[in-house]
Design a protein around this motif. Structure first.
Motif, PDB file in Angstrom:
ATOM      1  N   CYS A 186       0.985  -1.233  -0.005  1.00  0.00           N
ATOM      2  CA  CYS A 186       0.016  -0.032   0.133  1.00  0.00           C
ATOM      3  C   CYS A 186       0.906   1.413   0.158  1.00  0.00           C
TER       4      CYS A 186
ATOM      5  N   GLU B  36       0.414   3.961   0.586  1.00  0.00           N
ATOM      6  CA  GLU B  36      -0.100   4.379   1.924  1.00  0.00           C
ATOM      7  C   GLU B  36      -0.018   4.852   3.351  1.00  0.00           C
ATOM      8  N   CYS B  37      -0.012   3.442   3.844  1.00  0.00           N
ATOM      9  CA  CYS B  37       0.978   3.103   4.648  1.00  0.00           C
ATOM     10  C   CYS B  37       1.488   1.632   5.139  1.00  0.00           C
TER      11      CYS B  37
ATOM     12  N   GLU C 238      -5.848  -1.514   5.969  1.00  0.00           N
ATOM     13  CA  GLU C 238      -5.215  -1.202   6.813  1.00  0.00           C
ATOM     14  C   GLU C 238      -5.524  -0.136   7.288  1.00  0.00           C
ATOM     15  N   CYS C 239      -5.188   0.961   6.062  1.00  0.00           N
ATOM     16  CA  CYS C 239      -5.575   2.348   6.186  1.00  0.00           C
ATOM     17  C   CYS C 239      -7.091   2.842   5.308  1.00  0.00           C
TER      18      CYS C 239
ATOM     19  N   VAL D  64      -7.287   3.404   2.593  1.00  0.00           N
ATOM     20  CA  VAL D  64      -7.383   4.097   1.299  1.00  0.00           C
ATOM     21  C   VAL D  64      -7.783   3.544  -0.043  1.00  0.00           C
TER      22      VAL D  64
ATOM     23  N   CYS E 286      -8.057  -0.474   0.695  1.00  0.00           N
ATOM     24  CA  CYS E 286      -6.724  -1.637   1.669  1.00  0.00           C
ATOM     25  C   CYS E 286      -7.658  -1.540   3.126  1.00  0.00           C
TER      26      CYS E 286
END
Ligand SMILES: [Zn+2]
Length: 49
Positions: free
Chosen positions: A5, A7-8, A29-30, A32, A27
């Protein structure tokens, strides 16, 4: 097969997904939104705002 990812920086496990270029995923996790930029190999990009 995994992609990171942007982003994260989590590794996203995309095995078993039938992905097409231009498809949007989130994602886990985040949360996004990521766009599939290519499928061989799989790469993702943050879609433009
Ligand atoms: Zn993320």
């Amino acid at each position: 097969m995994a992609v990171r990812c942007p982003e994260c920086e989590s590794d996203l496990e995309l095995d078993g997904y039938d992905l097409d270029v231009g498809e949007l995923i989130n994602c886990p996790e985040c949360s996004v939104e990521l766009k599939i930029a290519s499928t061989d190999p799989v790469t993702v990009a943050l879609p433009p705002e």
